[in-house]
Enzyme design. Sequence first.
Site, PDB file in Angstrom:
ATOM      1  N   GLU A 174      15.952 -98.951 -73.865  1.00 60.47           N
ATOM      2  CA  GLU A 174      17.101 -98.917 -72.971  1.00 60.47           C
ATOM      3  C   GLU A 174      18.352 -99.367 -73.705  1.00 60.47           C
ATOM      4  O   GLU A 174      18.324-100.316 -74.483  1.00 60.47           O
ATOM      5  CB  GLU A 174      16.848 -99.818 -71.759  1.00 60.47           C
ATOM      6  N   ASP A 225       9.166-105.985 -65.711  1.00 55.00           N
ATOM      7  CA  ASP A 225       9.670-105.637 -67.045  1.00 55.00           C
ATOM      8  C   ASP A 225       8.764-104.617 -67.726  1.00 55.00           C
ATOM      9  O   ASP A 225       9.237-103.716 -68.418  1.00 55.00           O
ATOM     10  CB  ASP A 225       9.816-106.898 -67.909  1.00 55.00           C
ATOM     11  N   ASP A 256      11.790-102.344 -72.818  1.00 55.76           N
ATOM     12  CA  ASP A 256      12.843-102.860 -71.941  1.00 55.76           C
ATOM     13  C   ASP A 256      13.243-104.210 -72.532  1.00 55.76           C
ATOM     14  O   ASP A 256      12.571-105.214 -72.300  1.00 55.76           O
ATOM     15  CB  ASP A 256      12.322-103.018 -70.511  1.00 55.76           C
TER      16      ASP A 256
END
Length: 174
Positions: free
Chosen positions: A67, A139, A8
Amino acid sequence: MTLILGIDPGSRITGFGVVRDGGRGCEYIASGCIRTGSGSLPERLQAVYRGVTEIIRSHGPVTMGIEQVFMARNADSALKLGQARGAAIVAAAEAGLEIAEYTATQVKQAIVGSGGADKRQVQMMVMHLLRLVQKPQIDASDALAIALCHAHHRQSLIPHGLDGARRRGGRLRL
């Protein structure tokens, strides 16, 4: 059994999660955050690159899910996020990892069943799927969700020889 790294990305905090995909579910291996501090942007990007490189060296994943950049309200933030993604992608590419990209909606849909799920819903489902006792940092939880999403997509694509995926620049676009 395949080790999967989920990332991420962020220019200040990059979450990571490593899971082992045994075909009948995933097992938690590690997760955490790469905190880049308050240095200049090049120093922070270098910290992301070095952090991802160290995680790959320590855990030995063979594939990575990351992502995709979303449209931020602030163009400067979106650019910095894209640069952090680039640092992580270069680290993975140098290590020879297969790299796949997922939108936030794809990850939420795969983990929670709703593309509109919030971060807490994702975090709770990650805890359930990986049988975690403690909540991972947000996160890190997002990174674990990306790794789980990648495991799910790999399972659905392997029998089809990845026919459903398109390769662009060495990365899988799903």
